[in-house]
Write a protein that holds these residues in place. Structure first.
Motif, PDB file in Angstrom:
ATOM      1  N   SER A 159       0.819  -1.218   0.000  1.00 36.81           N
ATOM      2  CA  SER A 159       0.000   0.000   0.000  1.00 36.81           C
ATOM      3  C   SER A 159       0.857   1.275   0.000  1.00 36.81           C
ATOM      4  O   SER A 159       0.406   2.310  -0.452  1.00 36.81           O
ATOM      5  N   ARG A 160       2.115   1.200   0.459  1.00 41.26           N
ATOM      6  CA  ARG A 160       2.987   2.381   0.512  1.00 41.26           C
ATOM      7  C   ARG A 160       4.194   2.184  -0.398  1.00 41.26           C
ATOM      8  O   ARG A 160       5.324   2.492  -0.033  1.00 41.26           O
ATOM      9  N   TYR A 161       3.931   1.635  -1.592  1.00 43.87           N
ATOM     10  CA  TYR A 161       5.041   1.331  -2.497  1.00 43.87           C
ATOM     11  C   TYR A 161       5.706   2.593  -3.039  1.00 43.87           C
ATOM     12  O   TYR A 161       6.896   2.576  -3.375  1.00 43.87           O
ATOM     13  N   LYS A 162       4.978   3.710  -3.124  1.00 42.68           N
ATOM     14  CA  LYS A 162       5.572   4.945  -3.638  1.00 42.68           C
ATOM     15  C   LYS A 162       6.611   5.518  -2.672  1.00 42.68           C
ATOM     16  O   LYS A 162       7.519   6.241  -3.096  1.00 42.68           O
ATOM     17  N   GLU A 163       6.481   5.186  -1.394  1.00 41.09           N
ATOM     18  CA  GLU A 163       7.467   5.621  -0.406  1.00 41.09           C
ATOM     19  C   GLU A 163       8.594   4.602  -0.252  1.00 41.09           C
ATOM     20  O   GLU A 163       9.453   4.765   0.626  1.00 41.09           O
ATOM     21  N   ASN A 164       8.566   3.552  -1.062  1.00 41.67           N
ATOM     22  CA  ASN A 164       9.564   2.475  -0.997  1.00 41.67           C
ATOM     23  C   ASN A 164       9.540   1.783   0.374  1.00 41.67           C
ATOM     24  O   ASN A 164      10.581   1.421   0.935  1.00 41.67           O
TER      25      ASN A 164
END
Length: 329
Positions: A159-164
């Motif tokens: 769910s927080r893949y954009k924040e790595n």
């Protein structure tokens, strides 16, 4: 006249001068009856029987007897109650006697812990020997839960893949039976079953104030694979096919190369050009003959080259290894 009337009235009441011959006998019979009744009462009295008290008891003695009887009744009622009802009665009596509120007696549940809370506090993604050195009951409970997990593939939270930032956990028994994470997408919020790929991720995490790393494997659909590789591409795990060993048809001797002079090189070039022209003519004729022989079958010359090569049959264990190797990717 007056004295005579008084004398008659006194005589009529038996106090006068008139006397009876049976008066002494009647008095004697009464005394005998009294002595008989006292003797009979003495025989009826038992040795452990208390004597009858005709006078009023003392006030202190009466109060003690009253308290004793009340305590006996109270004890009988308390024994008939269960533990919770008895507790409520004692609390009500305390409030009536000392004052206060019922809210003051309600226990606080802020420090209460369930088994799930204990496991969350002491859970570890991977246990090593140092973690098992000092084990209390809370750590033993968390270790027992850890042993029941299946550690072949992970379930991921993307769910927080954009924040790595990614979350990984091991699978439990129900997920293994349903195929979640192996035959369907390993993302927690995805159930896609087509186009799955296996990925190998170096998972870095902080646990109980200590930084650790673990190499985990998971299977994702194309969309979730894009999320996993949003910042940089991870290592994809592919099936490894066994290379078949090639058996040589004929044993050809190795020819050692020798250095040739410049004149010999010119002569060899001329010979090779003449041989190429002759070989092209022979190849065309050989192709026609080979096509006809291929239709008919192997020629007699092939049988004299050596024994027929039989295909290697794989054992049952090798077949199972190939099957599971493709399955667990």
């Amino acid at each position: 006249m007056v004295p005579n009337q008084l004398r008659l009235s006194a005589a009529a009441r038996g106090h006068g001068g008139y006397d009876s011959d049976f008066s002494d006998e009647e008095n004697g019979e009464k005394s005998v009856q009294k002595t008989k009744s006292t003797k009979e009462d003495g025989l009826l009295i038992k040795p452990f029987q208390k004597t009858k008290q005709g006078s009023v008891v003392h006030r202190q003695f009466a109060a003690e007897e009253w308290d004793r009887e009340e305590a006996r009744k109270r004890r009988f009622h308390l024994i008939a109650m269960d533990a919770y009802e008895r507790h409520k009665k004692f609390v009500k009596d305390y409030i009536l006697y000392y004052g206060g509120k019922i809210e003051d007696f309600r226990r606080s549940g802020a420090n209460d812990k369930t088994d799930l809370d204990v496991i969350r506090e002491n859970h570890r993604f991977l246990w090593n020997e140092d973690d098992e050195a000092e084990m209390n009951w809370e750590k033993r409970l968390a270790k027992k839960y850890y042993d029941k997990l299946f550690k072949e593939y992970c379930i991921a939270d993307l769910s927080r893949y954009k924040e790595n930032k990614f979350g990984f956990r091991w699978r439990h028994e129900k997920e293994v039976i349903s195929g979640k994470g192996q035959f369907s997408c390993g993302n927690k919020h995805c159930d896609e079953k087509e186009g799955l790929k296996s990925w190998e991720v170096n998972f870095g995490y902080v646990e109980h104030g200590e930084k650790r790393n673990a190499l985990v494997k998971l299977r994702l659909c194309p969309e979730c694979s894009y999320k996993l590789n949003f910042h940089h591409r991870r290592k994809e795990v592919k099936a490894r096919k066994k290379r078949g060993t090639a058996v040589p048809n004929s044993k050809e001797p190795k020819i050692k190369k020798t250095k040739l002079s410049s004149s010999e090189k010119k002569k060899s070039k001329k010979k090779t050009n003449e041989d190429q022209v002759s070989s092209e003519d022979s190849d065309n004729s050989d192709k026609d003959s080979d096509n006809s022989d291929a239709k008919d079958g192997p020629s007699d010359a092939d049988f004299w080259k050596g024994p027929l090569q039989e295909a290697d049959e794989k054992s049952r264990e090798e077949e199972f290894d190939e099957y599971f190797q493709d399955l667990f990717l």
